[in-house]
Design an enzyme around this catalytic site. Structure first.
Site, mmCIF file in Angstrom:
data_model
loop_
_atom_site.group_PDB
_atom_site.id
_atom_site.type_symbol
_atom_site.label_atom_id
_atom_site.label_comp_id
_atom_site.label_asym_id
_atom_site.label_seq_id
_atom_site.Cartn_x
_atom_site.Cartn_y
_atom_site.Cartn_z
ATOM 1 N N ARG A 145 0.844 -1.120 -0.051
ATOM 2 C CA ARG A 145 -0.079 -0.079 -0.002
ATOM 3 C C ARG A 145 0.929 1.449 -0.043
ATOM 4 O O ARG A 145 2.002 1.365 0.851
ATOM 5 C CB ARG A 145 -0.922 0.045 1.062
ATOM 6 C CG ARG A 145 -1.856 -1.060 1.257
ATOM 7 C CD ARG A 145 -3.328 -0.799 1.823
ATOM 8 N NE ARG A 145 -4.063 -2.260 1.817
ATOM 9 C CZ ARG A 145 -4.758 -2.247 0.700
ATOM 10 N NH1 ARG A 145 -4.872 -1.458 -0.168
ATOM 11 N NH2 ARG A 145 -5.507 -3.508 0.606
ATOM 12 N N ASP A 146 0.608 2.329 -0.849
ATOM 13 C CA ASP A 146 1.230 3.596 -0.860
ATOM 14 C C ASP A 146 1.032 4.112 0.518
ATOM 15 O O ASP A 146 0.179 4.261 0.913
ATOM 16 C CB ASP A 146 0.722 4.300 -2.021
ATOM 17 C CG ASP A 146 1.855 5.544 -2.580
ATOM 18 O OD1 ASP A 146 2.268 5.498 -3.436
ATOM 19 O OD2 ASP A 146 1.906 6.438 -1.605
ATOM 20 N N ILE A 147 2.292 4.868 0.967
ATOM 21 C CA ILE A 147 2.531 5.412 2.307
ATOM 22 C C ILE A 147 1.303 6.428 2.143
ATOM 23 O O ILE A 147 1.083 7.064 3.418
ATOM 24 C CB ILE A 147 3.672 5.727 2.707
ATOM 25 C CG1 ILE A 147 3.929 5.742 4.069
ATOM 26 C CG2 ILE A 147 4.286 6.838 1.970
ATOM 27 C CD1 ILE A 147 5.160 5.573 4.775
ATOM 28 N N ASN A 194 5.430 6.160 -13.455
ATOM 29 C CA ASN A 194 6.264 7.373 -13.713
ATOM 30 C C ASN A 194 7.620 7.043 -14.135
ATOM 31 O O ASN A 194 8.347 6.136 -13.511
ATOM 32 C CB ASN A 194 6.258 8.325 -12.380
ATOM 33 C CG ASN A 194 4.836 8.655 -12.289
ATOM 34 O OD1 ASN A 194 3.855 8.803 -12.793
ATOM 35 N ND2 ASN A 194 4.376 8.902 -10.843
ATOM 36 N N HIS A 212 8.211 0.877 -10.503
ATOM 37 C CA HIS A 212 6.974 0.356 -9.858
ATOM 38 C C HIS A 212 5.832 0.747 -10.470
ATOM 39 O O HIS A 212 5.935 1.859 -11.231
ATOM 40 C CB HIS A 212 6.750 1.078 -8.330
ATOM 41 C CG HIS A 212 7.117 2.492 -8.302
ATOM 42 N ND1 HIS A 212 8.467 2.891 -8.415
ATOM 43 C CD2 HIS A 212 6.222 3.435 -8.204
ATOM 44 C CE1 HIS A 212 8.081 4.114 -8.382
ATOM 45 N NE2 HIS A 212 7.106 4.529 -8.334
ATOM 46 N N HIS A 231 2.141 1.944 -10.181
ATOM 47 C CA HIS A 231 0.885 2.450 -9.454
ATOM 48 C C HIS A 231 -0.496 1.807 -9.729
ATOM 49 O O HIS A 231 -0.880 1.901 -11.005
ATOM 50 C CB HIS A 231 0.751 4.051 -9.578
ATOM 51 C CG HIS A 231 1.775 4.796 -9.068
ATOM 52 N ND1 HIS A 231 1.833 5.357 -7.685
ATOM 53 C CD2 HIS A 231 3.258 5.074 -9.581
ATOM 54 C CE1 HIS A 231 3.079 6.070 -7.392
ATOM 55 N NE2 HIS A 231 3.680 5.823 -8.649
HETATM 56 P P1 5GP Z 1 6.774 7.833 -7.891
HETATM 57 O O1 5GP Z 1 6.696 9.160 -7.254
HETATM 58 O O2 5GP Z 1 8.319 7.305 -7.808
HETATM 59 O O3 5GP Z 1 6.212 7.453 -9.103
HETATM 60 O O4 5GP Z 1 5.898 6.970 -6.381
HETATM 61 C C1 5GP Z 1 6.617 6.638 -5.345
HETATM 62 C C2 5GP Z 1 5.482 6.380 -4.565
HETATM 63 O O5 5GP Z 1 6.136 5.666 -3.382
HETATM 64 C C3 5GP Z 1 4.867 7.662 -4.064
HETATM 65 O O6 5GP Z 1 3.487 7.394 -4.234
HETATM 66 C C4 5GP Z 1 5.120 7.544 -2.373
HETATM 67 O O7 5GP Z 1 3.973 8.197 -1.606
HETATM 68 C C5 5GP Z 1 5.260 6.152 -2.234
HETATM 69 N N1 5GP Z 1 6.396 5.890 -1.081
HETATM 70 C C6 5GP Z 1 7.570 6.703 -1.074
HETATM 71 N N2 5GP Z 1 8.144 6.182 0.126
HETATM 72 C C7 5GP Z 1 7.336 5.037 0.856
HETATM 73 C C8 5GP Z 1 7.452 4.138 1.689
HETATM 74 O O8 5GP Z 1 8.536 4.096 2.483
HETATM 75 N N3 5GP Z 1 6.444 3.268 1.844
HETATM 76 C C9 5GP Z 1 5.412 3.103 0.884
HETATM 77 N N4 5GP Z 1 4.513 2.147 1.129
HETATM 78 N N5 5GP Z 1 5.427 4.006 0.083
HETATM 79 C C10 5GP Z 1 6.218 4.963 -0.222
#
Ligand code: 5GP
Ligand code: ZN
Length: 114
Positions: free
Chosen positions: A29-31, A87, A100, A102
Site C-alpha cells: 500500500r502506498d504510504i 512514472n 513500480h 501504481h
Molecule cells: P513515484 O513518485 O516514484 O512514481 O512513486 C513513489 C511512491 O512511493 C509515492 O506515491 C510515495 O507515496 C510512495 N512511497 C514513498 N516512500 C514509501 C514508503 O516508505 N513506503 C510506502 N509504502 N510507499 C512509499
C-alpha cells in the site's frame, strides 16, 4: 541496491502493508495514497526505471500488469475500472528509482492527466 527504500521494504528491513507477494513481485500500500485503493507493484529485483529495462525484463513487466489485474479483482474494482501508472524520470514525476506500477482505484480518476 543497498540504499533503495523499496529494496529495503522487499527485504523486510522497513515495514510496509504488503498486499501480495510472489517470487517476482511484491505489492504494497502506498504510504501517501492518492485514491481509496493505491497499491504499488514492485519487481523484487531492483531496476531503476523504464530507461533501465532490457528485453530480458519483458516477462517481468508483463507480470506487474497481470498482478494488477488480480489485485483489481480482489479489491472489487475490476468492473468499475482503475488506473495504472508508471512514472519515469524527473519530468515523469518519479521519486523512487525502483521501478513500480501504481494501481489507483476505488473512485473515478480525474482527467486530463499531466
Ligand atoms: P513515484 O513518485 O516514484 O512514481 O512513486 C513513489 C511512491 O512511493 C509515492 O506515491 C510515495 O507515496 C510512495 N512511497 C514513498 N516512500 C514509501 C514508503 O516508505 N513506503 C510506502 N509504502 N510507499 C512509499
Ligand atoms: Zn530497489
Amino acid at each position: 541496491m543497498s540504499d533503495c527504500i523499496f529494496c529495503k521494504i522487499i527485504k523486510g528491513d522497513i515495514p510496509s502493508a504488503n498486499v501480495y507477494r510472489d517470487e517476482q513481485v511484491t505489492a504494497i500500500r502506498d504510504i501517501n495514497p492518492a485514491a481509496p485503493t493505491h497499491i504499488l507493484i514492485l519487481p523484487n529485483r531492483h531496476i531503476d526505471s523504464v530507461n533501465a529495462l532490457s528485453n530480458d525484463d519483458e516477462q517481468l513487466i508483463g507480470h506487474l500488469f497481470t498482478t494488477a489485474k488480480q489485485l483489481a479483482a480482489q479489491a472489487g474494482v475490476a468492473d468499475g475500472g482503475y488506473r495504472l501508472i508508471m512514472n519515469t524520470g524527473a519530468d515523469g514525476g518519479q521519486t523512487v528509482f525502483h521501478i513500480h506500477l501504481h494501481f489507483l482505484g476505488g473512485a473515478p480518476m480525474k482527467h486530463p492527466m499531466g
